[in-house]
Scaffold this active site. Structure first.
Site, short mmCIF file in Angstrom:
data_model
loop_
_atom_site.label_atom_id
_atom_site.label_comp_id
_atom_site.label_asym_id
_atom_site.label_seq_id
_atom_site.Cartn_x
_atom_site.Cartn_y
_atom_site.Cartn_z
N ALA A 178 33.33 3.38 -26.14
CA ALA A 178 33.75 4.56 -26.89
C ALA A 178 34.65 5.60 -26.08
O ALA A 178 35.75 6.04 -26.32
CB ALA A 178 32.86 4.91 -27.86
N GLU A 389 39.64 -3.56 -15.78
CA GLU A 389 39.10 -2.05 -15.88
C GLU A 389 40.36 -1.15 -15.12
O GLU A 389 40.86 -1.56 -14.29
CB GLU A 389 38.02 -1.99 -14.79
CG GLU A 389 36.82 -2.72 -15.21
CD GLU A 389 35.81 -2.08 -15.97
OE1 GLU A 389 35.95 -0.90 -16.46
OE2 GLU A 389 34.79 -2.71 -16.35
ZN LIG Z 1 33.83 -0.63 -20.62
#
Ligand SMILES: [Zn+2]
Length: 444
Positions: A178, A389
């Site tokens: 989130a 990422e």
């Molecule tokens: Zn993550």
């Protein structure tokens, strides 16, 4: 960032107890600080010292540093430890307030880039997706992969090129965690560029969209995302109540995938209070059930060519396997080479010379079970399956200032354009690889 150390689980809960109302959220980070503590390749020495104080930990690979969040009352105790560190956020509450400006300029500039100058609330994300569909009405549709626990629709967009829908799939997810807001902006930016560059006749974009159907879901954890905006900025999981007897909320949707869900005790937590709580059973979150249905539907249709689960932070491009660091898939060479080309393209296009580390997930970063790339490769039979990422590598972490949204999302576009050209290439037959290397050398 995909995980927390077990040692930080209970401290996270303890930190939550001192909440006060601020910035419209019921949990205040005013006076909190975030430090990057240097470990100099001896993390256990630093961890031993840190065991005397209460903190929340942001990163998992602690070989060179540990990123920690400290409440005001822990600061004197931390100072006494006499550790070497850099300051990531001197006032975390102030940093969160600074990112919470929700400009509405984008609504008056349809098709413009001002959307990417600020962060936005959930309803605006839904509206923005609709505006992208409106820009490309004959080549897109709004889709839903199901519903969240709190019954929000997991909205996404399906794009196709010449010859209509039905080609092999490129599937992108964002915001499964989130607090990783930049992943929504990134998947939206890639959608925006696909639409506008296709319409402008860009050759590489046309080639990709004529060859593949794109399925893009910017926010697959809407309940958690809304919670980060109304209540606690650093929430990670979904908002499902804990199992019998637990007062802790949330399951980590990215530890909840069926494949290898229970394969390695180091890969996820069985503690409902943990940030990486895997659930009681594989795929026992409604969000995961919906996503998995979509994965299996695409597999059984034209197949999945490329899957990327977008996260932050740390700047990594990670392929299977996550669940076992010594297990290498036969395709690992192909995936690693492709990731290198993506990394090169990102670096060469960015003013900041952004670098991404790449490799198999478990060996490169840390062990994860029930994570998406392993499942979408093994069960979904995706040809390429990654976690990416995004920025940064530890200046701001999860709370990336709005002025960094644009450079962060923009540098992903050239990376993806390169990746799409590689998806069907036999660049490990020797000839293809040599041709590509020759091309690189002749480019100044
Ligand atoms: Zn993550």
């Amino acid at each position: 960032m995909r995980g927390f150390r077990l040692s930080s689980i209970l401290t996270t809960v303890a930190v939550g107890a001192s909440a006060a109302l601020t910035n419209g959220r019921s949990f205040s980070y005013d006076g909190y600080k975030v430090f990057r503590v240097k470990t100099h390749a001896q993390p256990s020495v630093v961890q031993e010292k840190l065991s005397n104080i209460t903190f929340e930990q942001w990163n998992h690979d602690v070989h060179s540093h540990i990123d920690i969040v400290l409440a005001p009352d822990q600061l004197p105790g931390f100072a006494e430890l006499d550790l070497e560190y850099d300051i990531m956020h001197d006032d975390l509450g102030g940093s969160i307030a600074a990112e919470s400006v929700h400009s509405s300029l984008w609504k008056r500039q349809a098709g413009g880039l001002s959307w990417f100058d600020s962060y936005h609330d959930y309803q605006d994300h839904i509206q923005y997706l609709q505006s992208l569909h409106d820009l490309f009405p004959d080549n897109s549709e709004i889709i839903s992969s199901g519903s969240s626990y709190e019954n929000r629709s997991l909205n996404g967009i399906h794009l196709w090129g010449a010859g209509g829908p039905g080609k092999p799939a490129v599937l992108y997810h964002g915001t499964v965690h989130a607090r990783e807001w930049i992943s929504a902006a990134t998947t939206e930016y890639l959608t925006y560029k696909l639409v506008t560059e296709y319409k402008a006749g860009d050759r590489a974009t046309r080639a990709a969209l004529d060859k593949y159907d794109f399925y893009i879901i910017p926010i697959v954890n809407p309940d958690g995302f809304v919670y980060t905006q109304t209540t606690q900025r650093l929430w990670r999981k979904n908002r499902q109540p804990g199992p019998n007897g637990s007062t802790c909320y949330g399951r980590d949707i990215n530890r909840n995938w069926e494949f290898a869900w229970d394969a390695n005790p180091l890969g996820a937590s069985t503690n409902p209070c943990s940030q990486t709580y895997k659930g009681e059973r594989p795929s026992d979150t409604p969000e995961n059930q919906g996503l998995d249905r979509l994965v299996r539907r695409l597999r059984d249709g034209a197949g999945i060519k490329l899957y990327i689960d977008w996260h932050s932070y740390g700047q990594y491009i990670l392929s299977p396997f996550g669940y076992k660091e010594t297990l290498y898939a036969p395709e690992l060479g192909k995936w690693t080479k492709a990731a290198q080309y993506v990394s090169d393209a990102i670096r060469d296009s960015s003013a900041a010379l952004t670098t991404f580390t790449f490799g198999p997930s478990g060996a490169t970063l840390y062990t994860t079970t029930g994570a998406a790339p392993d499942h979408v490769y093994s069960i979904g039979r995706a040809d390429f399956s990654y976690t990416i990422e995004l920025r940064d590598i530890g200046k701001h972490g999860f709370v990336l200032p709005p002025e960094l949204i644009r450079p962060t999302v923009e540098e992903q576009w050239p990376g993806q354009k390169v990746l799409w050209t590689l998806l069907d290439e036999e660049f490990f037959d020797g000839v293809g690889l040599l041709r590509r290397l020759d091309g690189r050398q002749s480019t100044p």
